[in-house]
Design an enzyme around this catalytic site. Structure first.
Site, PDB file in Angstrom:
ATOM      1  N   GLY A  72      -0.331   5.157  -1.182  1.00  0.00           N
ATOM      2  CA  GLY A  72      -1.306   5.969  -0.443  1.00  0.00           C
ATOM      3  C   GLY A  72      -0.680   7.225   0.132  1.00  0.00           C
ATOM      4  O   GLY A  72       0.522   7.477  -0.056  1.00  0.00           O
TER       5      GLY A  72
ATOM      6  N   ASP B 113      -1.438  -7.276  -4.628  1.00  0.00           N
ATOM      7  CA  ASP B 113      -2.758  -7.166  -4.001  1.00  0.00           C
ATOM      8  C   ASP B 113      -2.618  -7.607  -2.543  1.00  0.00           C
ATOM      9  O   ASP B 113      -2.271  -8.756  -2.280  1.00  0.00           O
ATOM     10  CB  ASP B 113      -3.760  -8.058  -4.746  1.00  0.00           C
ATOM     11  CG  ASP B 113      -5.182  -7.928  -4.177  1.00  0.00           C
ATOM     12  OD1 ASP B 113      -6.131  -8.301  -4.886  1.00  0.00           O
ATOM     13  OD2 ASP B 113      -5.330  -7.446  -3.016  1.00  0.00           O
TER      14      ASP B 113
ATOM     15  N   TYR C 287     -14.620   1.203   9.461  1.00  0.00           N
ATOM     16  CA  TYR C 287     -13.170   1.410   9.555  1.00  0.00           C
ATOM     17  C   TYR C 287     -12.694   1.236  10.999  1.00  0.00           C
ATOM     18  O   TYR C 287     -11.752   0.496  11.270  1.00  0.00           O
ATOM     19  CB  TYR C 287     -12.862   2.813   9.054  1.00  0.00           C
ATOM     20  CG  TYR C 287     -11.436   3.260   9.130  1.00  0.00           C
ATOM     21  CD1 TYR C 287     -11.079   4.341   9.932  1.00  0.00           C
ATOM     22  CD2 TYR C 287     -10.444   2.652   8.377  1.00  0.00           C
ATOM     23  CE1 TYR C 287      -9.769   4.787   9.991  1.00  0.00           C
ATOM     24  CE2 TYR C 287      -9.128   3.098   8.421  1.00  0.00           C
ATOM     25  CZ  TYR C 287      -8.804   4.164   9.234  1.00  0.00           C
ATOM     26  OH  TYR C 287      -7.497   4.618   9.296  1.00  0.00           O
TER      27      TYR C 287
ATOM     28  N   ILE D  34      -3.921  12.937   9.217  1.00  0.00           N
ATOM     29  CA  ILE D  34      -2.568  13.264   8.750  1.00  0.00           C
ATOM     30  C   ILE D  34      -2.633  14.344   7.676  1.00  0.00           C
ATOM     31  O   ILE D  34      -3.390  14.234   6.702  1.00  0.00           O
ATOM     32  CB  ILE D  34      -1.870  12.022   8.174  1.00  0.00           C
ATOM     33  CG1 ILE D  34      -1.855  10.872   9.180  1.00  0.00           C
ATOM     34  CG2 ILE D  34      -0.447  12.373   7.714  1.00  0.00           C
ATOM     35  CD1 ILE D  34      -1.056  11.126  10.438  1.00  0.00           C
TER      36      ILE D  34
ATOM     37  N   LYS E 230     -10.216  -1.579  12.583  1.00  0.00           N
ATOM     38  CA  LYS E 230      -8.961  -1.201  13.235  1.00  0.00           C
ATOM     39  C   LYS E 230      -8.903  -1.728  14.676  1.00  0.00           C
ATOM     40  O   LYS E 230      -7.860  -2.193  15.137  1.00  0.00           O
ATOM     41  CB  LYS E 230      -8.760   0.321  13.190  1.00  0.00           C
ATOM     42  CG  LYS E 230      -8.410   0.852  11.805  1.00  0.00           C
ATOM     43  CD  LYS E 230      -7.119   0.229  11.267  1.00  0.00           C
ATOM     44  CE  LYS E 230      -6.725   0.775   9.917  1.00  0.00           C
ATOM     45  NZ  LYS E 230      -5.499   0.128   9.389  1.00  0.00           N
TER      46      LYS E 230
ATOM     47  N   GLY F 149       0.838  -1.203   0.000  1.00  0.00           N
ATOM     48  CA  GLY F 149       0.000   0.000   0.000  1.00  0.00           C
ATOM     49  C   GLY F 149       0.869   1.248   0.000  1.00  0.00           C
ATOM     50  O   GLY F 149       0.571   2.248   0.632  1.00  0.00           O
TER      51      GLY F 149
ATOM     52  N   ASP G 285       1.999  -1.896  -4.447  1.00  0.00           N
ATOM     53  CA  ASP G 285       0.584  -1.487  -4.329  1.00  0.00           C
ATOM     54  C   ASP G 285      -0.210  -2.222  -5.412  1.00  0.00           C
ATOM     55  O   ASP G 285       0.354  -2.847  -6.305  1.00  0.00           O
ATOM     56  CB  ASP G 285       0.439   0.044  -4.485  1.00  0.00           C
ATOM     57  CG  ASP G 285      -0.750   0.589  -3.678  1.00  0.00           C
ATOM     58  OD1 ASP G 285      -0.585   1.558  -2.920  1.00  0.00           O
ATOM     59  OD2 ASP G 285      -1.855  -0.001  -3.797  1.00  0.00           O
ATOM     60  N   ILE G 286      -1.517  -2.110  -5.322  1.00  0.00           N
ATOM     61  CA  ILE G 286      -2.361  -2.829  -6.291  1.00  0.00           C
ATOM     62  C   ILE G 286      -2.278  -2.161  -7.660  1.00  0.00           C
ATOM     63  O   ILE G 286      -2.525  -2.779  -8.696  1.00  0.00           O
ATOM     64  CB  ILE G 286      -3.820  -2.893  -5.791  1.00  0.00           C
ATOM     65  CG1 ILE G 286      -4.611  -3.919  -6.604  1.00  0.00           C
ATOM     66  CG2 ILE G 286      -4.490  -1.503  -5.819  1.00  0.00           C
ATOM     67  CD1 ILE G 286      -5.616  -4.691  -5.841  1.00  0.00           C
ATOM     68  N   ARG G 287      -1.910  -0.880  -7.680  1.00  0.00           N
ATOM     69  CA  ARG G 287      -1.619  -0.183  -8.950  1.00  0.00           C
ATOM     70  C   ARG G 287      -0.558   0.874  -8.658  1.00  0.00           C
ATOM     71  O   ARG G 287      -0.424   1.328  -7.528  1.00  0.00           O
ATOM     72  CB  ARG G 287      -2.888   0.437  -9.540  1.00  0.00           C
ATOM     73  CG  ARG G 287      -3.498   1.567  -8.735  1.00  0.00           C
ATOM     74  CD  ARG G 287      -4.771   2.079  -9.393  1.00  0.00           C
ATOM     75  NE  ARG G 287      -5.827   1.077  -9.343  1.00  0.00           N
ATOM     76  CZ  ARG G 287      -6.558   0.842  -8.259  1.00  0.00           C
ATOM     77  NH1 ARG G 287      -6.355   1.535  -7.152  1.00  0.00           N
ATOM     78  NH2 ARG G 287      -7.496  -0.101  -8.250  1.00  0.00           N
TER      79      ARG G 287
HETATM   80  C1  VAH Z   1      -9.699   8.905   8.101  1.00  0.00           C
HETATM   81  N1  VAH Z   1      -7.502   9.888   7.749  1.00  0.00           N
HETATM   82  O1  VAH Z   1     -10.130  10.046   8.101  1.00  0.00           O
HETATM   83  C2  VAH Z   1      -8.188   8.719   8.305  1.00  0.00           C
HETATM   84  C3  VAH Z   1      -7.821   8.632   9.771  1.00  0.00           C
HETATM   85  C4  VAH Z   1      -8.219   9.474  12.106  1.00  0.00           C
HETATM   86  C5  VAH Z   1      -8.632   9.520  10.662  1.00  0.00           C
HETATM   87  O2  VAH Z   1      -7.824   7.322  10.231  1.00  0.00           O
HETATM   88  O3  VAH Z   1     -10.390   7.917   7.947  1.00  0.00           O
END
Ligand code: VAH
Length: 316
Positions: free
Chosen positions: A12, A53, A143, A173, A147, A9, A35-37
């Site tokens: 990204g 992948d 997400y 970030i 995590k 990855g 990365d995948i592409r």
């Molecule tokens: C998001 N940039 O917005 C990521 C991050 C804390 C946010 O994990 O999903």
């Protein structure tokens, strides 16, 4: 054996700058980006790049064996906003890629794993301010659930199979070299591009939504430092809180106006507001400081200055 790195990855937002930093740390010939592409970024023409992948265990194992990899940085994931639209794919990518890499470490095919978690593991019942390292964690996003599950598996593989996996909970970030993709904190990058190019921005979060944020240089340094730390100092094997600053869109707009006085902001909250509302406003990272001497370097003033000066150079 010398360190040989595979970044999965790599194309990204974080992976792009992590690739450059790891090459500068371990040598260009010792870092394989995948990365995948392939992205158009010139970063991936300066060293070895493999199409890979993250969901294909056999392909990962073949790449690891071909390049005699010791350390894997698994950066591939669907982020918060995109994951809400594709829950099944998000779970498949975010979780199965992790199992493949953890199992390669359990089988001693690789020696060390970095895996990114996120402040998205906290939910609306977690303390909002100075969210502790250990507290209530009831994420309500696809997400965040992936995590938090990943953190539990990282700790399980370390405790039961001795896998040397290390992880940090990234805040939002901010960077200018590679765009973010599909996140809720992406406004804090988009706003700079629009401020420099158009002088105005319509924000998809409410003006008073305070979120933990960090400049990319700090996030990359934290990633490399936790991987360099002595194993016995990495006492938390789920994932570490790290922090830099927190701000609202209104506070960021005011900071931008110190350099671009005519900058104007409007607010049109969308579905990402309800994601942001479940996340902490600020993070307590004292455990990372105590265990492996973490501290951030970039504050609001330096982040805004870095973003605007670099984007004015590359965009205008
Ligand atoms: C998001 N940039 O917005 C990521 C991050 C804390 C946010 O994990 O999903």
């Amino acid at each position: 054996m010398s360190t040989k790195v595979l970044i999965i990855g790599a194309c990204g937002q974080i992976g792009t700058e992590l690739t450059t930093a790891l090459r500068n740390t371990y040598g260009f010939s010792n870092v394989i980006a995948s990365d995948i592409r392939k992205s158009e970024s010139d970063v991936f023409n300066q060293g070895t790049f493999e199409l890979l992948d993250a969901r294909d265990k056999d392909a990962i194992k073949a790449c690891v064996e071909k390049h005699k990899i010791t350390d894997v940085y698994l950066m591939a994931a669907l982020l918060s906003a995109t994951a809400e639209k594709n829950p099944d794919f998000a779970w498949d990518l975010n979780m199965n890629s992790l199992f493949h890499v953890l199992n390669l470490a359990k089988e001693k095919v690789i020696q060390k794993v970095f895996w990114p978690s996120s402040i998205a593991v906290f939910g609306e019942n977690s303390p909002k301010k100075n969210t502790p390292q250990h507290t209530i964690m009831e994420p309500s996003t696809v997400y965040g659930i992936s995590k938090l599950s990943g953190e539990r598996w990282c700790e399980y593989y370390h405790k039961n199979y001795g896998v040397d996996v290390r992880s940090i909970r990234y805040p939002g970030i901010i960077s200018w070299k590679a765009n973010p993709g599909g996140g809720t904190t992406d406004y804090a990058v988009e706003i700079f591009h629009e401020a420099v190019q158009k002088g105005s921005y319509t924000c998809f979060l409410r003006d008073d939504t305070s979120l933990p944020m960090m400049f990319m240089d700090d996030a990359v340094r934290a990633t490399i430092n936790i991987m360099k730390a002595e194993p016995e100092s990495v006492k938390v094997r789920s994932s570490y809180n790290i922090a830099a600053i927190s701000f609202t869109p209104a506070e960021l707009a005011t900071a931008i106006q110190q350099i671009i006085p005519e900058f104007a902001i409007a607010y049109e909250p969308d579905s990402r507001q309800k994601i942001a509302d479940t996340w902490p406003e600020s993070i307590d990272d004292s455990t990372a400081t105590a265990d492996w001497n973490w501290s951030h370097e970039f504050d609001m003033k330096t982040i805004v200055s870095e973003m605007i000066s670099n984007l004015q150079r590359v965009l205008v």
